[in-house]
Design a protein around this motif. Structure first.
Motif, short mmCIF file in Angstrom:
data_model
loop_
_atom_site.label_atom_id
_atom_site.label_comp_id
_atom_site.label_asym_id
_atom_site.label_seq_id
_atom_site.Cartn_x
_atom_site.Cartn_y
_atom_site.Cartn_z
N VAL A 1 0.84 -1.20 0.00
CA VAL A 1 0.00 0.00 0.00
C VAL A 1 0.87 1.25 0.00
CG1 VAL A 1 -1.59 1.36 1.42
CG2 VAL A 1 -2.05 -1.06 1.01
N ARG A 2 1.96 1.23 0.76
CA ARG A 2 2.83 2.42 0.81
C ARG A 2 3.42 2.74 -0.57
NH1 ARG A 2 8.13 0.14 4.12
NH2 ARG A 2 9.11 -0.94 2.35
N ASP A 3 3.72 1.70 -1.36
CA ASP A 3 4.25 1.91 -2.70
C ASP A 3 3.20 2.54 -3.61
OD1 ASP A 3 6.57 0.56 -1.79
OD2 ASP A 3 5.67 -1.37 -2.33
N LEU A 4 1.97 2.06 -3.47
CA LEU A 4 0.87 2.61 -4.25
C LEU A 4 0.64 4.08 -3.89
CD1 LEU A 4 -1.55 2.43 -6.16
CD2 LEU A 4 -2.87 1.46 -4.26
N VAL A 5 0.68 4.40 -2.60
CA VAL A 5 0.47 5.78 -2.17
C VAL A 5 1.59 6.67 -2.72
CG1 VAL A 5 0.34 7.33 -0.19
CG2 VAL A 5 -0.85 5.13 -0.13
N CYS A 6 2.81 6.16 -2.73
CA CYS A 6 3.92 6.93 -3.30
C CYS A 6 3.69 7.17 -4.79
CB CYS A 6 5.23 6.17 -3.07
SG CYS A 6 6.70 7.09 -3.53
N HIS A 7 3.17 6.18 -5.48
CA HIS A 7 2.83 6.34 -6.90
C HIS A 7 1.77 7.42 -7.09
CE1 HIS A 7 1.81 5.32 -11.05
NE2 HIS A 7 0.55 5.21 -10.67
N LEU A 8 0.83 7.51 -6.16
CA LEU A 8 -0.21 8.53 -6.25
C LEU A 8 0.37 9.93 -6.08
CD1 LEU A 8 -3.11 6.85 -4.22
CD2 LEU A 8 -2.87 7.01 -6.71
N VAL A 9 1.44 10.05 -5.27
CA VAL A 9 2.12 11.34 -5.15
C VAL A 9 2.65 11.77 -6.51
CG1 VAL A 9 4.12 12.53 -4.16
CG2 VAL A 9 2.71 11.05 -2.71
N ILE A 10 3.27 10.82 -7.22
CA ILE A 10 3.82 11.12 -8.54
C ILE A 10 2.70 11.43 -9.53
CG2 ILE A 10 5.12 10.14 -10.47
CD1 ILE A 10 6.78 8.62 -8.38
N ASP A 11 1.60 10.70 -9.43
CA ASP A 11 0.44 10.99 -10.28
C ASP A 11 -0.04 12.42 -10.06
OD1 ASP A 11 0.09 8.74 -11.82
OD2 ASP A 11 -1.47 7.85 -10.56
N ALA A 12 -0.14 12.82 -8.80
CA ALA A 12 -0.61 14.17 -8.49
C ALA A 12 0.34 15.22 -9.05
CB ALA A 12 -0.76 14.34 -6.98
N GLN A 13 1.64 14.94 -8.96
CA GLN A 13 2.63 15.85 -9.54
C GLN A 13 2.45 15.95 -11.05
OE1 GLN A 13 6.23 14.02 -8.10
NE2 GLN A 13 6.28 15.27 -6.25
N ASP A 14 2.17 14.81 -11.69
CA ASP A 14 1.96 14.80 -13.14
C ASP A 14 0.76 15.67 -13.52
OD1 ASP A 14 4.13 13.20 -13.61
OD2 ASP A 14 2.97 11.33 -13.79
N VAL A 15 -0.31 15.59 -12.72
CA VAL A 15 -1.49 16.40 -13.00
C VAL A 15 -1.13 17.89 -12.91
CG1 VAL A 15 -3.77 17.07 -12.12
CG2 VAL A 15 -3.17 14.66 -12.29
N LEU A 16 -0.41 18.25 -11.86
CA LEU A 16 -0.01 19.66 -11.70
C LEU A 16 0.87 20.12 -12.86
CD1 LEU A 16 0.76 19.76 -7.87
CD2 LEU A 16 -0.98 21.11 -9.06
N ILE A 17 1.84 19.29 -13.24
CA ILE A 17 2.74 19.66 -14.34
C ILE A 17 1.97 19.81 -15.64
CG2 ILE A 17 4.64 18.82 -15.78
CD1 ILE A 17 5.73 17.47 -13.19
N THR A 18 1.07 18.87 -15.91
CA THR A 18 0.33 18.91 -17.17
C THR A 18 -0.59 20.12 -17.24
OG1 THR A 18 0.41 16.50 -17.37
CG2 THR A 18 -1.28 17.65 -18.65
N LEU A 19 -1.29 20.42 -16.17
CA LEU A 19 -2.19 21.57 -16.17
C LEU A 19 -1.43 22.88 -16.28
CD1 LEU A 19 -4.87 20.49 -13.53
CD2 LEU A 19 -5.04 20.43 -16.03
#
Length: 217
Positions: free
Chosen positions: A34-52
């Motif tokens: 679960v901790r690995d998945l949550v870390c992946h979600l941090v990167i996903d959120a960063q990707d959303v910010l970068i893309t927008l």
């Protein structure tokens, strides 16, 4: 846009409700806790910010469906996957990881709410409207919410509307509909190879069963 916000908010809330012990449990992603998945979600959120924050005047080349591709099933050998596992372990305290996700995740949610859905953004050498880009992410949030709660039966499930739309997106990607007897959850889990179909479900799939799974990325 609304489904993005609802799905993302529900996923952030589910992570916030985790106990420290939950972070060490397996997730629905092969090879990830679960901790690995949550870390992946941090990167996903960063990707959303970068893309927008990457506007473009070019014509769109993808939409919410064609943003996704059927990819090779994960093996756990991908260098980025290995990096995420090491990065997640570096947090040491689950609370620090949860705080980081809440911090960057809340910012991503606010940026999405403020985005003009008709504006165009660039990501991975492709162009989409902001609306299509955010709509595409409903599939990501829904699948990873299912991954998060795969071994946490008491955890809150993803929003039903998000699961329904995520199923529509997946069916659009693979070019066919899953049996009407499948729940949206079943269609997503079985369709992406996260769970094997039962004998009854295999019969309902017919020839489609031979094409499974459809991992997307």
């Amino acid at each position: 846009m609304d489904l993005f916000s609802r799905s993302w908010s529900a996923l952030l809330a589910a992570v916030a409700d985790l106990s420290d012990e939950d972070f060490a449990r397996p997730s629905g992603c092969t090879g990830w806790l679960v901790r690995d998945l949550v870390c992946h979600l941090v990167i996903d959120a960063q990707d959303v910010l970068i893309t927008l924050a990457t506007p473009t005047a070019e014509e769109p080349t993808r939409d919410a469906v064609t943003y996704w591709r059927v990819v090779e099933p994960p093996t756990g050998d991908d260098p980025l996957d290995a990096l995420i596992v090491r990065l997640a372990a570096a947090y040491e305290q689950p609370g620090l990881l949860a705080f980081h996700l809440d911090d960057v995740g809340s910012a991503a949610g606010r940026a999405a709410a403020l985005a003009d859905p008709t504006s165009r953004v660039g990501t991975q050498d492709q162009v989409l409207t902001a609306g299509d880009y955010l709509s595409a992410y409903v599939l990501e949030w829904s699948l990873h919410h299912l991954d998060l709660v795969a071994h946490l039966p008491e955890a809150a499930a993803p929003p039903a509307a998000g699961l329904r739309y995520a199923r529509e997106l997946l069916e659009g990607v693979v070019g066919t509909a899953f049996p009407a007897s499948f729940t949206d959850r079943d269609a997503l889990l079985i369709g992406t190879g996260r769970r094997a179909p039962t004998a009854t479900q295999t019969a309902a799939l017919g020839e489609l069963a031979d094409r499974l799974p459809f991992p997307v990325g």
